[in-house]
Motif scaffolding. Structure first.
Motif, PDB file in Angstrom:
ATOM      1  N   VAL A  76       0.788  -0.895  -0.325  1.00 42.74           N
ATOM      2  CA  VAL A  76      -0.177  -0.235   0.128  1.00 42.74           C
ATOM      3  C   VAL A  76       0.511   1.294   0.341  1.00 42.74           C
ATOM      4  CG1 VAL A  76      -1.733   1.206   1.304  1.00 42.74           C
ATOM      5  CG2 VAL A  76      -1.800  -1.108   1.590  1.00 42.74           C
ATOM      6  N   ILE A  77       0.240   2.508  -1.293  1.00 37.68           N
ATOM      7  CA  ILE A  77       1.253   2.961  -0.737  1.00 37.68           C
ATOM      8  C   ILE A  77       0.500   4.105  -1.132  1.00 37.68           C
ATOM      9  CG2 ILE A  77       2.952   4.742  -2.070  1.00 37.68           C
ATOM     10  CD1 ILE A  77       3.470   2.426  -4.041  1.00 37.68           C
ATOM     11  N   PRO A  78       0.387   5.247   0.140  1.00 32.95           N
ATOM     12  CA  PRO A  78      -0.457   6.474   0.592  1.00 32.95           C
ATOM     13  C   PRO A  78      -0.106   7.614   0.173  1.00 32.95           C
ATOM     14  CG  PRO A  78       1.066   5.988   2.968  1.00 32.95           C
ATOM     15  CD  PRO A  78       1.710   4.800   2.439  1.00 32.95           C
ATOM     16  N   ALA A  79      -0.591   8.511  -0.154  1.00 32.19           N
ATOM     17  CA  ALA A  79      -0.187   9.811  -1.031  1.00 32.19           C
ATOM     18  C   ALA A  79       1.038  10.707   0.167  1.00 32.19           C
ATOM     19  CB  ALA A  79      -1.714  10.762  -0.974  1.00 32.19           C
ATOM     20  N   SER A  80       1.680  11.190  -0.644  1.00 32.65           N
ATOM     21  CA  SER A  80       2.461  12.113  -0.297  1.00 32.65           C
ATOM     22  C   SER A  80       2.596  13.293  -0.589  1.00 32.65           C
ATOM     23  CB  SER A  80       3.853  11.653  -0.246  1.00 32.65           C
ATOM     24  OG  SER A  80       4.923  12.511  -0.032  1.00 32.65           O
ATOM     25  N   GLU A  81       2.252  15.252  -0.497  1.00 37.38           N
ATOM     26  CA  GLU A  81       1.894  16.107  -0.872  1.00 37.38           C
ATOM     27  C   GLU A  81       3.162  15.612  -1.838  1.00 37.38           C
ATOM     28  OE1 GLU A  81       2.880  18.967   1.912  1.00 37.38           O
ATOM     29  OE2 GLU A  81       5.510  18.407   2.630  1.00 37.38           O
ATOM     30  N   GLU A  82       4.672  15.302  -2.282  1.00 34.84           N
ATOM     31  CA  GLU A  82       5.509  15.470  -2.574  1.00 34.84           C
ATOM     32  C   GLU A  82       5.106  14.410  -4.578  1.00 34.84           C
ATOM     33  OE1 GLU A  82       9.478  13.977  -1.249  1.00 34.84           O
ATOM     34  OE2 GLU A  82       9.603  15.950  -0.492  1.00 34.84           O
ATOM     35  N   PHE A  83       3.996  13.780  -4.646  1.00 31.68           N
ATOM     36  CA  PHE A  83       4.054  13.369  -5.202  1.00 31.68           C
ATOM     37  C   PHE A  83       2.871  14.265  -6.671  1.00 31.68           C
ATOM     38  CE2 PHE A  83       2.926   8.700  -3.256  1.00 31.68           C
ATOM     39  CZ  PHE A  83       4.410   9.195  -3.367  1.00 31.68           C
ATOM     40  N   ALA A  84       2.205  15.081  -6.230  1.00 30.13           N
ATOM     41  CA  ALA A  84       1.793  16.570  -7.036  1.00 30.13           C
ATOM     42  C   ALA A  84       2.983  16.737  -7.525  1.00 30.13           C
ATOM     43  CB  ALA A  84       1.268  17.096  -5.964  1.00 30.13           C
TER      44      ALA A  84
END
Length: 322
Positions: A76-84
């Motif tokens: 499971v890969i939760p969201a990171s603000e850096e993905f944006a």
């Protein structure tokens, strides 16, 4: 697999959003068999085992580094603000790429919210359908045209790789995983424990920011509730529109805006969901279930179940009534 327990590994990357990070341990962590034994083991890792900066004003400490990804049944890969900030495949963070490379072929991967950007940049979504937060959907389409974006749904199951829309849609995705693994009885128990709906109606289209409608505009929720009590009847678009007091064209437009599906798609989804519940929880013959849910015949139920989840009613019952 580790014995009878399915191992879930959560990959926390810098900038991780705490809410999304917590979903896997909370939901998988309360899934048990009839004897109360855990069905999943959940562990959290960072690329190097060191503390991870979150999107909030605190960091988290993890017990594992990314080598545990090689032992995962589900990642499971939760969201990171850096993905944006991912703008193409060259922008894939090096440590994230190294961690993803440790995942065994065939391991199930679930990305929450804008983790879809990470998976797309890694090439894991090429030729697949995917979901992401509606706010980022236009940019995602421009960056990754090779991915079939489904902008209105809460999650997409593309087989090995699954993706969800924003934040709380990760709950819907993980409940779907539990339901796929162990049936609706276990998934519903988890939902009750966590005080969330087992399955939410519609998609994320209902959450997209739009101008507030005029106060005289009526929604379709009352008609949806009315239809759910009459799934056994041969409901047509005209019946739904008449109940809502709208023309068929207006009703269809408003229904899709609120739910993210056409009335026909929604009715089929509700009938399949009810059929799955009856296959798991009753001894009713397939033909009788088909009548109860509005498909009419066993052949029609078989066709819809095969189209939706790829199995026959008999196989589904044998799998989830064990």
């Amino acid at each position: 697999m580790r014995g009878a327990v399915h191992r879930v590994v959560v990959l926390a990357l810098d900038g991780v959003i705490p809410f999304e990070l917590s979903l896997a341990s909370r939901l998988f962590g309360v899934a048990t068999d009839p004897d109360g034994r855990p069905l999943y083991e959940v562990v959290t890792c960072s690329p190097d085992g060191k503390p991870v900066r979150t999107a909030a004003d605190f960091a988290i400490t993890v017990e594992h580094d990314s080598t545990v990804l090689a032992e995962a049944d589900t990642v499971v890969i939760p969201a990171s603000e850096e993905f944006a900030e991912i703008v193409d495949r060259a922008a894939l963070p090096r440590r994230a790429a190294e961690a993803l490379a440790l995942i065994r072929p065939g391991t199930r991967i679930a990305g929450i919210c804008i983790a879809t950007f990470l998976l797309a940049a890694a090439g894991l979504l090429d030729g697949r359908a995917a979901a992401t937060h509606w706010h980022h959907s236009d940019r995602f389409r421009r960056l990754f045209p090779e991915v079939e974006l489904a902008p209105d749904v809460l999650f997409v199951d593309s087989g090995r790789v699954l993706t969800s829309a924003g934040a709380a849609a990760g709950i819907d995705l993980i409940l779907h995983l539990i339901r796929s693994d162990h049936g609706s009885v276990v998934a519903n128990h988890v939902a009750r424990r966590c005080v969330v709906p087992p399955q939410r109606e519609g998609g994320q289209a209902q959450y997209v920011e739009r101008p507030v409608p005029h106060s005289s505009d009526a929604g379709t929720s009352r008609t949806r509730a009315w239809a759910l009590d009459r799934l056994h009847e041969p409901l047509q678009l005209a019946d739904l529109a008449d109940h809502a007091g709208m023309s068929r064209r207006t009703f269809t437009r408003r229904f899709r805006a609120e739910v993210g599906l056409s009335p026909g798609q929604w009715l089929t989804q509700q009938r399949v969901d009810l059929a799955r519940h009856l296959l798991e929880s009753s001894d009713l013959p397939v033909n009788r279930i088909a009548e109860r849910v509005g498909f009419g015949t066993g052949a029609s139920l078989r066709q819809h179940l095969n189209t939706t989840i790829g199995v026959s009613p008999g196989l589904y019952r044998r799998t989830f009534r064990g």
